[in-house]
Design a protein around this motif. Structure first.
Motif, mmCIF file in Angstrom:
data_model
loop_
_atom_site.group_PDB
_atom_site.id
_atom_site.type_symbol
_atom_site.label_atom_id
_atom_site.label_comp_id
_atom_site.label_asym_id
_atom_site.label_seq_id
_atom_site.Cartn_x
_atom_site.Cartn_y
_atom_site.Cartn_z
ATOM 1 N N GLU A 116 0.818 -1.200 0.000
ATOM 2 C CA GLU A 116 0.000 0.000 0.000
ATOM 3 C C GLU A 116 0.859 1.260 0.000
ATOM 4 O O GLU A 116 0.417 2.319 -0.451
ATOM 5 C CB GLU A 116 -0.921 0.004 1.216
ATOM 6 C CG GLU A 116 -1.914 -1.153 1.258
ATOM 7 C CD GLU A 116 -2.725 -1.169 2.533
ATOM 8 O OE1 GLU A 116 -2.487 -0.280 3.396
ATOM 9 O OE2 GLU A 116 -3.586 -2.060 2.682
ATOM 10 N N ASN A 117 2.071 1.151 0.525
ATOM 11 C CA ASN A 117 2.979 2.290 0.624
ATOM 12 C C ASN A 117 4.268 1.995 -0.131
ATOM 13 O O ASN A 117 4.852 0.918 0.025
ATOM 14 C CB ASN A 117 3.309 2.594 2.088
ATOM 15 C CG ASN A 117 2.068 2.897 2.903
ATOM 16 O OD1 ASN A 117 1.381 3.875 2.659
ATOM 17 N ND2 ASN A 117 1.786 2.048 3.887
ATOM 18 N N ASP B 17 4.144 4.386 -8.764
ATOM 19 C CA ASP B 17 3.471 3.950 -7.540
ATOM 20 C C ASP B 17 4.007 4.590 -6.266
ATOM 21 O O ASP B 17 3.625 4.205 -5.162
ATOM 22 C CB ASP B 17 3.546 2.425 -7.414
ATOM 23 C CG ASP B 17 4.972 1.887 -7.546
ATOM 24 O OD1 ASP B 17 5.878 2.681 -7.864
ATOM 25 O OD2 ASP B 17 5.164 0.668 -7.355
ATOM 26 N N THR C 21 4.443 6.635 -3.042
ATOM 27 C CA THR C 21 3.539 7.325 -2.115
ATOM 28 C C THR C 21 4.277 8.206 -1.121
ATOM 29 O O THR C 21 3.683 9.131 -0.554
ATOM 30 C CB THR C 21 2.684 6.313 -1.329
ATOM 31 O OG1 THR C 21 3.561 5.436 -0.575
ATOM 32 C CG2 THR C 21 1.801 5.497 -2.257
ATOM 33 N N HIS C 22 5.573 7.917 -0.876
ATOM 34 C CA HIS C 22 6.337 8.675 0.110
ATOM 35 C C HIS C 22 7.758 8.908 -0.400
ATOM 36 O O HIS C 22 8.418 7.966 -0.857
ATOM 37 C CB HIS C 22 6.416 7.925 1.450
ATOM 38 C CG HIS C 22 5.084 7.761 2.126
ATOM 39 N ND1 HIS C 22 4.190 6.784 1.747
ATOM 40 C CD2 HIS C 22 4.514 8.446 3.150
ATOM 41 C CE1 HIS C 22 3.110 6.879 2.518
ATOM 42 N NE2 HIS C 22 3.281 7.871 3.370
ATOM 43 N N SER D 93 3.891 10.168 -10.163
ATOM 44 C CA SER D 93 3.487 9.669 -8.839
ATOM 45 C C SER D 93 2.218 10.372 -8.370
ATOM 46 O O SER D 93 2.251 11.226 -7.474
ATOM 47 C CB SER D 93 4.628 9.861 -7.843
ATOM 48 O OG SER D 93 5.796 9.211 -8.284
ATOM 49 N N ALA E 108 -0.100 9.252 -6.603
ATOM 50 C CA ALA E 108 -0.523 8.857 -5.254
ATOM 51 C C ALA E 108 0.416 9.378 -4.161
ATOM 52 O O ALA E 108 0.304 8.974 -3.011
ATOM 53 C CB ALA E 108 -0.614 7.335 -5.168
ATOM 54 N N LEU E 109 1.350 10.280 -4.522
ATOM 55 C CA LEU E 109 2.306 10.787 -3.538
ATOM 56 C C LEU E 109 1.572 11.479 -2.390
ATOM 57 O O LEU E 109 0.784 12.401 -2.599
ATOM 58 C CB LEU E 109 3.279 11.760 -4.198
ATOM 59 C CG LEU E 109 4.421 12.279 -3.324
ATOM 60 C CD1 LEU E 109 5.364 11.134 -2.937
ATOM 61 C CD2 LEU E 109 5.206 13.380 -4.042
ATOM 62 N N LYS E 110 1.867 11.026 -1.159
ATOM 63 C CA LYS E 110 1.203 11.558 0.019
ATOM 64 C C LYS E 110 2.082 12.519 0.818
ATOM 65 O O LYS E 110 1.576 13.459 1.439
ATOM 66 C CB LYS E 110 0.790 10.407 0.945
ATOM 67 C CG LYS E 110 -0.144 9.391 0.338
ATOM 68 C CD LYS E 110 -0.368 8.244 1.318
ATOM 69 C CE LYS E 110 -1.251 7.167 0.723
ATOM 70 N NZ LYS E 110 -1.413 6.010 1.670
ATOM 71 N N THR F 256 3.915 9.217 8.193
ATOM 72 C CA THR F 256 2.760 8.335 8.335
ATOM 73 C C THR F 256 1.785 8.790 9.407
ATOM 74 O O THR F 256 0.732 8.163 9.583
ATOM 75 C CB THR F 256 3.220 6.898 8.653
ATOM 76 O OG1 THR F 256 4.038 6.911 9.843
ATOM 77 C CG2 THR F 256 4.032 6.318 7.507
#
Length: 381
Positions: free
Chosen positions: A16-17, A83, A85-86, A122, A124-126, A248
């Protein structure tokens, strides 16, 4: 780009990450990668210019060799990572003096090249996590301060500081789009042969040379740096965990530019721990440990052949002395003109309470370097 393609096989469905670590072979980068791949549902891309000596063995980890100063290469190698995310930025360019405009320009180019490569792909980068340091608060040459810096302490107005340039670039690029944080460690305590400011490596090589040549293990610096608390220690394990915590923690990860001092715990003095360090390294610690006129650069700068002899005799991982030790760094550290002490009030208040005693951290990382066979074993010293 095979590394990026392979990284999607068998892991994409359960991860997921997905982290990308810029500077994965450095003191904190290595710890970040090890910790993240050990967590469920995380995958890691590790980016560095040179390959690793001890690669992380995990199907969830994928190393990408890339020169981030080369915009075309960076785009070619990173733009296909859809993909992520971080992001974790724990690297910097050091070809120019740290307080020079050239250093600012070069480090801005590295970060800009990387953002230009990953941001379009990216979606989905959070969160993006930036590591700088306590030099955010004071220059190499400046007035001596007597207090503790908190995260809201003002920027310096004189000279150039590439930390400010990186923060400003993230603000311009990410504010309103992606959350980001800034982490400011003191002297980082960890193990790597791919970092310029490697305190543990410098200390261990100094001890090994003293043992080999039967030289006294003395502290060379100012009396103030010897007897007073002048800088904070930052265990690489703690710094890595703080990066992950901020990235997170939902309340923090979604904010823009939250700064955090990343320091281990209570302040220390070199005087109080020098004898313990000498005993651990198995060297002669003289009664007069402090020697103001001792220069590490002058005393050890020409000892490359001595280190080669030690490496061969002890069967160590082949390294040049400069891979592990930076004598100019020790001379600067032990003669620093301004106190760089930070407050932990903010991180403690927000729930990041991990702490290490600096002496315990140093002893841990000495043993770690021994286990990796970068320095002589305990029996040898």
């Amino acid at each position: 780009m095979a590394a990026a393609k392979e990284s999607n096989k068998g892991t994409e469905a359960v991860c997921e990450n997905v982290a990308i670590i810029f500077g994965v072979t450095g003191l904190v980068g290595r710890e970040l990668a090890k910790r993240l791949v050990s967590k469920p549902k995380w995958k890691v891309y590790g980016v560095a210019r040179n390959p690793e000596t001890f690669p992380i063995q995990s199907p969830k980890y994928h190393f990408i060799s890339c020169d981030l100063l080369n915009s075309l290469e960076t785009l070619q190698k990173l733009s296909s990572l859809h993909d992520v995310t971080h992001g974790f930025w724990v690297t910097w360019a050091n070809q120019h003096p740290l307080d020079s405009p050239e250093c600012c320009e070069q480090n801005r180019a590295m970060l800009s090249n990387s953002l230009n490569a990953i941001l379009p792909a990216s979606k989905a980068l959070k969160h993006f996590s930036l590591q700088t340091g306590m030099s955010h608060y004071a220059a190499f040459e400046g007035e001596k301060n007597v207090g503790f810096f908190d995260e809201e302490s003002p920027r310096m107005t004189a000279g150039c500081n590439f930390y400010y340039v990186l923060e400003d670039l993230l603000s311009e690029t990410l504010d309103g789009k992606v959350g980001w944080s800034v982490h400011r460690p003191g002297v980082i305590l960890g193990s790597s042969h791919r970092t310029q400011f490697n305190f543990i490596g410098s200390l261990c090589v100094y001890g090994a040379i003293c043992k080999h040549l039967n030289l006294p293990f003395v502290f060379g610096g100012t009396r103030e740096c010897w007897e007073e608390s002048y800088i904070d220690g930052s265990d690489a394990r703690l710094v890595a965990e703080q990066h992950i915590w901020a990235a997170t923690n939902e309340e923090i990860s979604s904010s823009y530019g939250q700064p955090f001092n990343s320091i281990s715990g209570r302040s220390f003095t070199w005087k109080e721990m020098w004898a313990s360090l000498g005993r651990t390294l198995g060297v002669e610690v003289p009664e007069e440990k402090f020697k103001e006129d001792f220069s590490f650069t002058k005393a050890l700068g020409d000892k490359q052949k001595v280190w080669e002899e030690i490496v061969e005799k002890e069967g160590l991982v082949p390294t040049k002395m400069e891979d592990l030790a930076n004598w100019e760094f020790l001379d600067i550290l032990f003669r620093y003109p301004a106190k760089l002490l930070g407050s932990r009030e903010k991180t403690d208040r927000l729930g990041f309470t991990m702490r290490y005693k600096t002496l315990d951290s140093i002893l841990y990382w000495i043993d770690f370097m021994r286990d990796e066979k970068f320095i002589p074993s305990n029996s040898s010293v």
